[in-house]
Design a protein around this motif. Structure first.
Motif, mmCIF file in Angstrom:
data_model
loop_
_atom_site.group_PDB
_atom_site.id
_atom_site.type_symbol
_atom_site.label_atom_id
_atom_site.label_comp_id
_atom_site.label_asym_id
_atom_site.label_seq_id
_atom_site.Cartn_x
_atom_site.Cartn_y
_atom_site.Cartn_z
ATOM 1 N N GLY A 20 62.508 -17.920 36.395
ATOM 2 C CA GLY A 20 62.000 -19.186 36.897
ATOM 3 C C GLY A 20 62.564 -20.371 36.136
ATOM 4 N N PHE A 21 62.573 -20.282 34.818
ATOM 5 C CA PHE A 21 63.119 -21.380 34.023
ATOM 6 C C PHE A 21 64.625 -21.541 34.246
ATOM 7 N N THR A 26 68.935 -24.655 36.633
ATOM 8 C CA THR A 26 70.084 -24.619 37.534
ATOM 9 C C THR A 26 69.912 -25.624 38.674
ATOM 10 N N LEU A 27 68.716 -25.700 39.234
ATOM 11 C CA LEU A 27 68.466 -26.670 40.300
ATOM 12 C C LEU A 27 68.693 -28.094 39.810
ATOM 13 N N GLU A 28 68.213 -28.401 38.617
ATOM 14 C CA GLU A 28 68.400 -29.736 38.058
ATOM 15 C C GLU A 28 69.879 -30.032 37.852
ATOM 16 N N PRO A 37 61.479 -31.148 44.626
ATOM 17 C CA PRO A 37 60.595 -30.297 45.427
ATOM 18 C C PRO A 37 60.855 -28.805 45.195
ATOM 19 N N TRP A 38 62.122 -28.439 45.037
ATOM 20 C CA TRP A 38 62.474 -27.032 44.820
ATOM 21 C C TRP A 38 62.012 -26.566 43.441
ATOM 22 N N GLN A 39 62.067 -27.461 42.465
ATOM 23 C CA GLN A 39 61.567 -27.119 41.137
ATOM 24 C C GLN A 39 60.053 -26.916 41.177
ATOM 25 N N GLY A 40 59.373 -27.749 41.944
ATOM 26 C CA GLY A 40 57.926 -27.585 42.103
ATOM 27 C C GLY A 40 57.579 -26.262 42.749
ATOM 28 N N LEU A 41 58.341 -25.905 43.771
ATOM 29 C CA LEU A 41 58.122 -24.613 44.428
ATOM 30 C C LEU A 41 58.383 -23.462 43.461
ATOM 31 N N THR A 42 59.447 -23.593 42.683
ATOM 32 C CA THR A 42 59.767 -22.548 41.698
ATOM 33 C C THR A 42 58.646 -22.411 40.675
ATOM 34 N N LEU A 43 58.128 -23.534 40.208
ATOM 35 C CA LEU A 43 57.022 -23.504 39.245
ATOM 36 C C LEU A 43 55.778 -22.873 39.860
ATOM 37 N N ALA A 44 55.496 -23.203 41.120
ATOM 38 C CA ALA A 44 54.344 -22.605 41.805
ATOM 39 C C ALA A 44 54.515 -21.094 41.926
#
Length: 81
Positions: A20-21, A26-28, A37-44
């Motif tokens: 996840g991290f 990588t997304l950033e 939004p994709w980072q938020g989904l990944t964190l969820a």
């Protein structure tokens, strides 16, 4: 109660958090501000995985305790009769 040498749930928890991290970083790197939004989904998803693993661990622990209590009760009944 002896602990197993390798805990699969612990390894799964560590691997899911690490992936996840890595995905968040990588997304950033690839998407900059559009990654939010994709980072938020990944964190969820990471939190969901952690809660699921915790529930499975609790279920297994309670199941083991019940089995141990049943063995103790059976042993006491055997000794008492």
């Amino acid at each position: 109660m002896a602990k197993p040498a390798f805990d699969v749930l612990r390894a799964l928890a560590i691997a899911s958090q690490a992936l996840g991290f890595i995905a968040i970083i990588t997304l950033e790197t690839l998407m900059a501000d559009a990654a939010r939004p994709w980072q938020g989904l990944t964190l969820a998803l990471m939190v969901t995985a952690a809660l699921w693993i915790a529930l499975v661990r609790l279920y297994r622990r309670n199941k083991a305790r019940k089995a141990w209590a049943a063995r103790q009760t059976a042993r006491q009944e055997e000794d008492g009769s």
